[in-house]
Design a protein around this motif. Structure first.
Motif, short mmCIF file in Angstrom:
data_model
loop_
_atom_site.label_atom_id
_atom_site.label_comp_id
_atom_site.label_asym_id
_atom_site.label_seq_id
_atom_site.Cartn_x
_atom_site.Cartn_y
_atom_site.Cartn_z
N LEU A 6 6.43 61.55 25.83
CA LEU A 6 6.87 60.31 26.49
C LEU A 6 5.71 59.34 26.63
O LEU A 6 5.82 58.16 26.31
CB LEU A 6 7.43 60.62 27.89
CG LEU A 6 8.87 61.13 28.01
CD1 LEU A 6 9.12 61.66 29.42
CD2 LEU A 6 9.88 60.03 27.70
N ALA A 7 4.58 59.85 27.12
CA ALA A 7 3.43 58.99 27.41
C ALA A 7 2.81 58.39 26.15
O ALA A 7 2.31 57.27 26.15
CB ALA A 7 2.38 59.77 28.19
N THR A 8 2.86 59.16 25.04
CA THR A 8 2.16 58.69 23.83
C THR A 8 3.05 57.85 22.91
O THR A 8 2.54 57.13 22.06
CB THR A 8 1.59 59.88 23.02
OG1 THR A 8 2.63 60.86 22.85
CG2 THR A 8 0.41 60.51 23.72
N LEU B 93 0.46 62.21 34.72
CA LEU B 93 0.58 62.65 36.12
C LEU B 93 1.65 61.85 36.85
O LEU B 93 2.40 62.38 37.67
CB LEU B 93 -0.77 62.56 36.84
CG LEU B 93 -1.82 63.57 36.32
CD1 LEU B 93 -3.16 63.37 37.00
CD2 LEU B 93 -1.34 65.01 36.50
N LYS B 94 1.74 60.56 36.52
CA LYS B 94 2.78 59.73 37.13
C LYS B 94 4.18 60.28 36.77
O LYS B 94 5.06 60.41 37.61
CB LYS B 94 2.62 58.28 36.64
CG LYS B 94 3.19 57.25 37.59
CD LYS B 94 2.58 55.88 37.32
CE LYS B 94 3.59 55.01 36.59
NZ LYS B 94 3.03 53.74 36.14
N GLY C 9 9.04 68.75 43.45
CA GLY C 9 8.91 68.57 44.89
C GLY C 9 7.49 68.57 45.41
O GLY C 9 7.19 67.98 46.43
N LYS C 10 6.58 69.27 44.71
CA LYS C 10 5.17 69.28 45.16
C LYS C 10 4.40 68.21 44.40
O LYS C 10 4.57 68.05 43.20
CB LYS C 10 4.54 70.65 44.85
CG LYS C 10 5.01 71.77 45.75
CD LYS C 10 3.97 72.91 45.73
CE LYS C 10 4.42 74.09 46.57
NZ LYS C 10 5.31 75.02 45.84
N GLU C 11 3.54 67.52 45.09
CA GLU C 11 2.69 66.51 44.45
C GLU C 11 1.77 67.19 43.43
O GLU C 11 1.10 68.17 43.74
CB GLU C 11 1.86 65.81 45.54
CG GLU C 11 0.81 64.86 45.00
CD GLU C 11 1.33 63.46 44.73
OE1 GLU C 11 0.75 62.79 43.85
OE2 GLU C 11 2.31 63.05 45.38
N ILE C 12 1.76 66.68 42.21
CA ILE C 12 0.91 67.24 41.16
C ILE C 12 -0.25 66.27 40.92
O ILE C 12 -0.03 65.10 40.63
CB ILE C 12 1.71 67.43 39.86
CG1 ILE C 12 2.77 68.54 40.05
CG2 ILE C 12 0.79 67.78 38.69
CD1 ILE C 12 3.75 68.68 38.91
N SER C 13 -1.48 66.78 41.05
CA SER C 13 -2.61 65.85 40.96
C SER C 13 -3.57 66.16 39.81
O SER C 13 -4.54 65.45 39.61
CB SER C 13 -3.40 65.86 42.28
OG SER C 13 -3.71 67.20 42.61
#
Length: 286
Positions: free
Chosen positions: A93-95, A58-59, A69-73
């Motif tokens: 990327l994260a893993t 999410l980060k 542009g929109k916050e993704i939560s």
């Protein structure tokens, strides 16, 4: 050739326990992306099982490079907003960061340099794919860019002990570093990278990118365009001194790759010139 070194590398490759591991979510999501009937819910559930990975994802979704542009939560929102392919890249990327963000001693890469190099190659690979009307596979170019040098994480230890010989061979015979690696140790970092991806159950196209990113002319024809994309992106990063390490000076730009992609000099110059702003956008990934 050092047979004892080759034997030690052989035993590492045979015993998968010795190769780096990656959370299952990575290969699961790679498989899901290729299923046209997969539902967003199923993918989101698969990703959301691991809280630490989800937080990281999410980060990244909200970082300058990926954000729309929109916050993704939530992961569901991420897939709807960014698309499943983009989210798959973020999962990779994260893993893989923990594995690729180490100091790679034999190659003279301090902590973070291999990761920065992979991210830069990923961004430029995606750019080349879009530039060359390969939009449908631009995400695969990005994934391949991130992981193309994964074999260095395993081979670094052995390169460290034979470094002078590899370098002398590369210099005296004017051959690429990878070729010298293979002559001295029986393996080069491309082959080891391919073995790692086999362990991770990554698809064939990604294995081809990792296996042939220094020698796109030797690659099976059906994979040549994407392998050439990552090869060029890698070459551009090395010319720019990003993650150049001790082997980057002994790298040749493949004519085959230029021809396959029909890349012009002005396109190469543009890609090279854009690097500072591309890396600025990627700051949060680093």
């Amino acid at each position: 050739m050092h047979e004892h070194i080759q034997k030690r590398i052989d035993s590492i490759i045979k015993d998968l326990e010795h190769l780096p591991s990656i959370p299952n979510v990575a290969s699961n999501v790679l498989t899901m992306v290729n299923d046209p009937d997969i539902s967003i819910k199923v993918v989101a559930n698969e990703i959301s099982q691991d809280q630490a990975i989800t937080a990281n994802i999410l980060k990244l979704c909200n970082s300058a490079y990926f954000s729309k542009g929109k916050e993704i939560s939530s992961v569901d929102r991420a897939i709807v907003t960014l698309g499943i392919k983009e989210v798959k890249d973020i999962v990779i990327l994260a893993t893989t960061k923990d594995i690729l963000n180490k100091a790679i001693l034999g190659y003279d890469l301090s902590r973070g340099e291999l990761w920065k190099h992979g991210v830069a190659v990923a961004i430029i690979s995606k750019k080349i794919a879009l530039m060359k009307n390969m939009k449908a596979v631009a995400d695969i170019a990005f994934t391949g860019g991130i992981i193309h040098d994964g074999g260095k994480t395993v081979l670094a230890l052995f390169v460290q002990s034979t470094f002078k010989e590899i370098l002398d061979l590369a210099q005296s015979r004017k051959i690429p570093f990878t070729m010298a690696e293979k002559e001295i140790m029986g393996y080069d970092h491309q082959e080891i990278g391919e073995k790692i991806l086999e362990k991770w159950k990554f698809p064939e196209i990604l294995r081809a990118i990792v296996r042939y990113h220094h020698e796109p002319d030797k690659c099976p024809k059906e994979h040549q365009p994407l392998v050439s994309v990552v090869h060029i992106a890698n070459s551009i990063c090395l010319m720019a001194g990003i993650g150049i390490g001790s082997d980057g000076l002994y790298h040749e730009l493949s004519d085959t790759a230029i021809k396959v992609l029909k890349l012009t000099n002005s396109e190469l110059e543009q890609l090279y010139g854009d690097i500072p702003q591309d890396l600025e956008k990627a700051k949060e990934m680093l």
